[in-house]
Design a protein around this motif. Structure first.
Motif, PDB file in Angstrom:
ATOM      1  N   VAL A  52      43.317  41.166  43.316  1.00  0.00           N
ATOM      2  CA  VAL A  52      43.049  39.937  44.077  1.00  0.00           C
ATOM      3  C   VAL A  52      42.661  38.854  43.082  1.00  0.00           C
ATOM      4  CG1 VAL A  52      42.298  41.229  46.113  1.00  0.00           C
ATOM      5  CG2 VAL A  52      40.596  40.500  44.418  1.00  0.00           C
ATOM      6  N   PRO A  53      42.771  37.577  43.462  1.00  0.00           N
ATOM      7  CA  PRO A  53      42.296  36.510  42.566  1.00  0.00           C
ATOM      8  C   PRO A  53      40.817  36.726  42.248  1.00  0.00           C
ATOM      9  CG  PRO A  53      43.584  35.593  44.363  1.00  0.00           C
ATOM     10  CD  PRO A  53      43.354  37.021  44.705  1.00  0.00           C
ATOM     11  N   LEU A  54      40.413  36.524  41.004  1.00  0.00           N
ATOM     12  CA  LEU A  54      39.033  36.767  40.587  1.00  0.00           C
ATOM     13  C   LEU A  54      38.052  35.908  41.389  1.00  0.00           C
ATOM     14  CD1 LEU A  54      37.120  38.200  38.633  1.00  0.00           C
ATOM     15  CD2 LEU A  54      37.510  36.348  36.985  1.00  0.00           C
ATOM     16  N   SER A  55      38.439  34.668  41.645  1.00  0.00           N
ATOM     17  CA  SER A  55      37.547  33.775  42.400  1.00  0.00           C
ATOM     18  C   SER A  55      37.348  34.278  43.828  1.00  0.00           C
ATOM     19  CB  SER A  55      38.132  32.350  42.432  1.00  0.00           C
ATOM     20  OG  SER A  55      39.458  32.378  42.993  1.00  0.00           O
ATOM     21  N   THR A  56      38.433  34.751  44.452  1.00  0.00           N
ATOM     22  CA  THR A  56      38.337  35.285  45.813  1.00  0.00           C
ATOM     23  C   THR A  56      37.472  36.543  45.833  1.00  0.00           C
ATOM     24  OG1 THR A  56      40.587  34.464  46.200  1.00  0.00           O
ATOM     25  CG2 THR A  56      39.692  36.010  47.805  1.00  0.00           C
ATOM     26  N   GLY A  57      37.629  37.400  44.802  1.00  0.00           N
ATOM     27  CA  GLY A  57      36.820  38.607  44.731  1.00  0.00           C
ATOM     28  C   GLY A  57      35.345  38.283  44.642  1.00  0.00           C
ATOM     29  N   PHE A  58      34.964  37.292  43.826  1.00  0.00           N
ATOM     30  CA  PHE A  58      33.559  36.929  43.708  1.00  0.00           C
ATOM     31  C   PHE A  58      33.013  36.387  45.030  1.00  0.00           C
ATOM     32  CE2 PHE A  58      33.972  36.189  38.877  1.00  0.00           C
ATOM     33  CZ  PHE A  58      33.427  37.432  38.617  1.00  0.00           C
ATOM     34  N   THR A  75      26.129  40.590  31.928  1.00  0.00           N
ATOM     35  CA  THR A  75      25.979  39.710  30.762  1.00  0.00           C
ATOM     36  C   THR A  75      27.209  38.867  30.492  1.00  0.00           C
ATOM     37  OG1 THR A  75      26.729  41.460  29.273  1.00  0.00           O
ATOM     38  CG2 THR A  75      24.357  41.302  29.668  1.00  0.00           C
ATOM     39  N   LEU A  76      28.366  39.232  31.040  1.00  0.00           N
ATOM     40  CA  LEU A  76      29.586  38.463  30.820  1.00  0.00           C
ATOM     41  C   LEU A  76      29.899  37.636  32.057  1.00  0.00           C
ATOM     42  CD1 LEU A  76      31.964  41.055  29.053  1.00  0.00           C
ATOM     43  CD2 LEU A  76      30.668  39.184  27.996  1.00  0.00           C
ATOM     44  N   THR A  77      30.326  36.386  31.825  1.00  0.00           N
ATOM     45  CA  THR A  77      30.623  35.483  32.934  1.00  0.00           C
ATOM     46  C   THR A  77      32.002  34.867  32.738  1.00  0.00           C
ATOM     47  OG1 THR A  77      29.672  33.541  31.821  1.00  0.00           O
ATOM     48  CG2 THR A  77      28.147  34.925  33.136  1.00  0.00           C
ATOM     49  N   VAL A  78      32.454  34.208  33.810  1.00  0.00           N
ATOM     50  CA  VAL A  78      33.736  33.501  33.736  1.00  0.00           C
ATOM     51  C   VAL A  78      33.654  32.384  32.712  1.00  0.00           C
ATOM     52  CG1 VAL A  78      35.368  32.081  35.038  1.00  0.00           C
ATOM     53  CG2 VAL A  78      34.326  34.084  36.115  1.00  0.00           C
ATOM     54  N   ALA A  79      32.467  31.763  32.579  1.00  0.00           N
ATOM     55  CA  ALA A  79      32.295  30.699  31.582  1.00  0.00           C
ATOM     56  C   ALA A  79      32.535  31.227  30.175  1.00  0.00           C
ATOM     57  CB  ALA A  79      30.892  30.101  31.711  1.00  0.00           C
ATOM     58  N   ASP A  80      32.139  32.473  29.909  1.00  0.00           N
ATOM     59  CA  ASP A  80      32.421  33.083  28.602  1.00  0.00           C
ATOM     60  C   ASP A  80      33.929  33.169  28.383  1.00  0.00           C
ATOM     61  OD1 ASP A  80      29.734  33.481  27.976  1.00  0.00           O
ATOM     62  OD2 ASP A  80      29.692  35.443  28.974  1.00  0.00           O
ATOM     63  N   ALA A  81      34.655  33.581  29.396  1.00  0.00           N
ATOM     64  CA  ALA A  81      36.105  33.685  29.283  1.00  0.00           C
ATOM     65  C   ALA A  81      36.732  32.323  29.013  1.00  0.00           C
ATOM     66  CB  ALA A  81      36.691  34.302  30.550  1.00  0.00           C
ATOM     67  N   GLU A  82      36.242  31.288  29.700  1.00  0.00           N
ATOM     68  CA  GLU A  82      36.766  29.944  29.472  1.00  0.00           C
ATOM     69  C   GLU A  82      36.499  29.491  28.041  1.00  0.00           C
ATOM     70  OE1 GLU A  82      38.623  28.265  31.353  1.00  0.00           O
ATOM     71  OE2 GLU A  82      38.342  29.024  33.391  1.00  0.00           O
ATOM     72  N   ALA A  83      35.297  29.810  27.528  1.00  0.00           N
ATOM     73  CA  ALA A  83      34.943  29.400  26.166  1.00  0.00           C
ATOM     74  C   ALA A  83      35.799  30.112  25.120  1.00  0.00           C
ATOM     75  CB  ALA A  83      33.466  29.684  25.920  1.00  0.00           C
ATOM     76  N   ALA A 101      42.554  29.073  42.023  1.00  0.00           N
ATOM     77  CA  ALA A 101      41.890  27.786  42.281  1.00  0.00           C
ATOM     78  C   ALA A 101      41.563  27.612  43.761  1.00  0.00           C
ATOM     79  CB  ALA A 101      42.773  26.642  41.789  1.00  0.00           C
ATOM     80  N   GLY A 102      42.415  28.139  44.635  1.00  0.00           N
ATOM     81  CA  GLY A 102      42.229  27.958  46.066  1.00  0.00           C
ATOM     82  C   GLY A 102      41.502  29.079  46.760  1.00  0.00           C
ATOM     83  N   TYR A 103      40.964  30.053  45.986  1.00  0.00           N
ATOM     84  CA  TYR A 103      40.264  31.194  46.573  1.00  0.00           C
ATOM     85  C   TYR A 103      41.123  31.870  47.653  1.00  0.00           C
ATOM     86  CZ  TYR A 103      36.181  29.062  44.333  1.00  0.00           C
ATOM     87  OH  TYR A 103      35.325  28.530  43.418  1.00  0.00           O
ATOM     88  N   ALA A 104      42.417  32.031  47.341  1.00  0.00           N
ATOM     89  CA  ALA A 104      43.367  32.529  48.337  1.00  0.00           C
ATOM     90  C   ALA A 104      43.090  33.995  48.658  1.00  0.00           C
ATOM     91  CB  ALA A 104      44.786  32.369  47.820  1.00  0.00           C
ATOM     92  N   PRO A 105      43.127  34.382  49.944  1.00  0.00           N
ATOM     93  CA  PRO A 105      42.944  35.791  50.348  1.00  0.00           C
ATOM     94  C   PRO A 105      44.275  36.546  50.269  1.00  0.00           C
ATOM     95  CG  PRO A 105      43.063  34.412  52.290  1.00  0.00           C
ATOM     96  CD  PRO A 105      43.185  33.480  51.105  1.00  0.00           C
ATOM     97  N   VAL A 106      44.720  36.760  49.037  1.00  0.00           N
ATOM     98  CA  VAL A 106      45.996  37.461  48.819  1.00  0.00           C
ATOM     99  C   VAL A 106      45.738  38.679  47.930  1.00  0.00           C
ATOM    100  CG1 VAL A 106      47.440  35.410  49.131  1.00  0.00           C
ATOM    101  CG2 VAL A 106      46.521  35.934  46.861  1.00  0.00           C
ATOM    102  N   VAL A 107      46.649  39.659  48.029  1.00  0.00           N
ATOM    103  CA  VAL A 107      46.488  40.895  47.277  1.00  0.00           C
ATOM    104  C   VAL A 107      47.847  41.368  46.776  1.00  0.00           C
ATOM    105  CG1 VAL A 107      46.677  42.372  49.323  1.00  0.00           C
ATOM    106  CG2 VAL A 107      45.482  43.229  47.294  1.00  0.00           C
ATOM    107  N   VAL A 108      47.839  41.947  45.580  1.00  0.00           N
ATOM    108  CA  VAL A 108      49.019  42.595  45.007  1.00  0.00           C
ATOM    109  C   VAL A 108      48.702  44.084  44.906  1.00  0.00           C
ATOM    110  CG1 VAL A 108      50.588  42.751  43.049  1.00  0.00           C
ATOM    111  CG2 VAL A 108      49.644  40.525  43.726  1.00  0.00           C
ATOM    112  N   LEU A 109      49.572  44.926  45.472  1.00  0.00           N
ATOM    113  CA  LEU A 109      49.296  46.367  45.559  1.00  0.00           C
ATOM    114  C   LEU A 109      50.013  47.154  44.469  1.00  0.00           C
ATOM    115  CD1 LEU A 109      49.697  46.882  49.423  1.00  0.00           C
ATOM    116  CD2 LEU A 109      47.610  46.339  48.135  1.00  0.00           C
ATOM    117  N   GLY A 110      49.315  48.156  43.967  1.00  0.00           N
ATOM    118  CA  GLY A 110      49.975  49.131  43.115  1.00  0.00           C
ATOM    119  C   GLY A 110      50.878  50.020  43.951  1.00  0.00           C
ATOM    120  N   ALA A 111      51.821  50.694  43.282  1.00  0.00           N
ATOM    121  CA  ALA A 111      52.818  51.481  44.009  1.00  0.00           C
ATOM    122  C   ALA A 111      52.180  52.582  44.847  1.00  0.00           C
ATOM    123  CB  ALA A 111      53.815  52.078  43.023  1.00  0.00           C
TER     124      ALA A 111
END
Length: 648
Positions: free
Chosen positions: A456-462, A331-339, A397-407
């Protein structure tokens, strides 16, 4: 000698009867007797003649059933218990056949007792005790206890005690009855010396040879005076009796100090019983301190972890209120977050979608949670990197395939101490470049590991990982916490308008903190109540032991009353003993409770120490001493001196 015109002691038609079932025993029957100051009187009679009863009445240990008894013109019938105690303290010195010395006190301490109740300072009474013992040839025995003295020496200690307050009247009840002939002769010689110094000596005896040392013989038979004879005057000058009354010079502090000293001596003489008494208080106090420390620690731990999620925040979850498994509802979308960004007072909006996935680095696989987020997530959580950097807007914005790891993830995939930045991991066979490693945060508020995660970037995850384009949550941070309620209302209105229904839930972290805090307070109060019950049980144990102590020490109470202790003195002594027991138990309990708390902390339990619980527990222990010590102390204070002295 020539008796003075005004009698020191006057009995007029005195009778004393005791109830014996439905009948009455007549101990004294119409005794009329005057005793002048400076006389040496022997009251003689066989067992049951009433001589001991007469001595008890003369010494104000007992009251007549009928008739009148006056001391220097004061009718004792008009005096209350404390006034009688003052009269005994100032006017009479008792020498008992059984010595009646306190077994756990030294000779000097036994001699000091009357002066302690007269309010004399410790130094003054100790010096006088040594002087009196020196006069009686016992100075070198001042530190010995009664069991270390012979019978004659114990009786001389009793005589020294009788002289401690310079009493004008010496009452000696069968003083030679328990002594050998030489010791008995020595005691009679001492009584004669006291008489020659001007004191009034009243000697109770059944032995005619002992009575022959007196100048006046009063014989009793069946409670009546059957003979009253005087020898020729010896020329002794009668001492002028000093004014009688309550001339205490002590203050409360000195009385309390003396009571504490007596309490310590009593506790030392019954160490095992004292230890058992302490145990109940110790367990109660330790339980209160430990349980409240653990309860407060658990509460603070939960609140800290909620705070670590961020303050002044609103959390939005998909699904209508009350729906289970809301995280799987689309029920929640990225458009909701933008609004939501457009709402006034909103500073950060952080949408998120998470899934459990396997990450591979080389030949090493590790299952963890992968979250797609916006770059603002790190700011919202105040989560910095120890290596590399967090995600950026360009990555999203670029749908980058990058990741940040927890310790935790970084350690499991690349090993402890390694730098994975710049290396690649496979997520669902998609290579992601490691651009950062987050600083460790430790366990989460719900028992998990906060560092066991990868971002990961939300856009890349989707696009590459999650498939469906819906969110698991949206977190909103507001600028002004005081306006968070208004912001929440505006957010509810916005999403309801967008969705045409209420298919979401908004949670205010502030209200969550209040609810958790209230729940934790309730649990802490429950834990404290359970511990307080232990303290009450310990208090009942104190009362029980003190009641036993009063019964065991009945003769001691009688001795103290005979030497001038008022009801207040006895009440104070036994109350102080209960307070000392509970005070020591409280201190030990606090220390034990802190030790239990430290031990619990070493096993990983959250523990919060503060002065409040310790002070409260100790105060409760102290109050326990007051409450549960009063009844035994009251029982002791109300004892009859004669019955207490006769107790076996």
């Amino acid at each position: 000698m020539t008796p003075s015109a005004a009698p020191l002691l006057r009995l007029t038609d005195v009778g004393r009867r005791y109830a014996s079932g439905e009948a009455q025993v007549i101990a004294l029957d119409g005794v009329t007797l005057d005793i002048a100051s400076g006389e040496f009187v022997a009251i003689m009679g066989q067992s049951g003649s009433g001589k001991s009863t007469l001595m008890n009445i003369l010494g104000c240990l007992d009251r007549p059933t009928s008739g009148a008894y006056e001391v220097l013109g004061r009718n004792v019938a008009t005096l209350d218990k404390d006034e009688l105690a003052a009269l005994r303290r100032d006017a009479f010195g008792f020498v008992f056949q059984r010595y009646n010395l306190l077994s756990d006190a030294s000779a000097a301490e036994n001699v000091e007792i009357p002066a302690a109740y007269a309010g004399s300072s410790k130094r003054v009474r100790y010096e006088r005790a040594l002087d009196l013992l020196g006069r009686l040839g016992l100075r070198d025995r001042a530190g010995h206890r009664p069991t270390q003295l012979s019978g004659g020496q114990q009786q001389r200690v009793a005589i020294a005690r009788a002289l401690m307050n310079d009493a004008p009247v010496i009452l000696a009840d069968e003083p030679t009855g328990a002594l050998d002939s030489q010791s008995g002769a020595d005691v009679l010689a001492l009584l004669g010396d006291l008489h020659r110094e001007g004191r009034t000596v009243i000697l109770i005896t059944h032995d005619a040879n002992v009575a022959a040392h007196a100048e006046r013989l009063v014989e009793l038979r069946d409670g009546r005076v059957v003979r009253d004879e005087r020898k020729p005057a010896s020329g002794t000058v009668a001492a002028v009796p000093r004014a009688l009354g309550d001339a205490r010079r002590g203050v409360w502090l000195a009385e309390v100090a003396e009571a504490i000293k007596m309490a310590g001596r009593s506790m030392r003489s019954n160490l095992f019983r004292t230890a058992l008494t302490l145990l109940g208080v110790v367990i109660g106090v330790a339980a209160v301190v430990a349980m409240l420390a653990i309860g407060d620690g658990s509460k603070q731990d939960v609140l800290d972890r909620i705070a670590a999620m961020g303050s002044n925040q609103l959390s939005i979850r998909p699904g209508a209120p009350g729906v289970r498994g809301a995280g799987d509802v689309a029920t929640l979308t990225v458009a909701d977050a933008e609004a939501i960004k457009a709402i006034d007072n909103v500073t950060i909006v952080s949408p998120e979608r998470s899934m459990g996935m396997i990450l591979r680095a080389g030949s090493q696989d590790y299952r963890t949670t992968v979250s797609g987020v916006w770059p603002q997530y790190a700011t919202l959580r105040e989560w910095n990197t120890t290596a590399g950097s967090f995600l950026t807007d360009a990555d999203v914005a670029g749908y980058a395939p990058v990741v940040v790891l927890g310790a935790t993830v970084a350690t499991n995939l690349f090993g402890a101490g390694s730098d994975p930045v710049g290396q690649f991991v496979l997520v669902r066979n998609v290579p992601f470049e490691v651009i950062g490693v987050l600083e460790p945060k430790g366990a989460s508020g719900w028992g998990g590991d906060q560092d066991d995660i990868a971002f990961v970037p939300l856009s890349t995850g989707f696009m590459r990982l999650f498939g469906q384009q819906f969110l698991g949550s949206i977190t909103v941070k507001v600028a002004d916490g005081e306006r968070i309620g208004k912001t929440e209302s505006e957010l509810n209105a916005l999403l309801t308008e967008r969705h045409r229904t209420v298919d979401f839930q908004v949670r205010n972290t502030a209200s969550l903190q209040e609810a958790v805090s209230a729940t934790a307070d309730t649990m802490t109060a429950l834990l404290g109540s359970v511990a307080a019950i232990s303290l009450i049980v310990g208090g009942i144990g104190v009362m029980n032991i003190m009641l036993v102590s009063v019964t065991e020490r009945t003769r001691e109470i009688g001795i103290r009353m005979a030497t001038g202790a008022r009801m207040r003195d006895i009440l104070l002594q036994f109350n102080i003993e209960a307070l000392v027991v509970c005070g020591i138990g409280g201190l030990i309990g606090v220390a034990l409770g802190l030790g239990i708390g430290l031990a619990a902390r070493s096993f990983g339990l959250p523990v919060a120490f503060s002065p409040g619980p310790a002070l409260m527990a100790f105060s409760c222990a102290f109050l326990t001493g007051v409450v549960f010590g009063y009844l035994p102390a009251r029982k002791a204070a109300r004892m009859d001196p004669v019955a207490a002295l006769a107790y076996e």
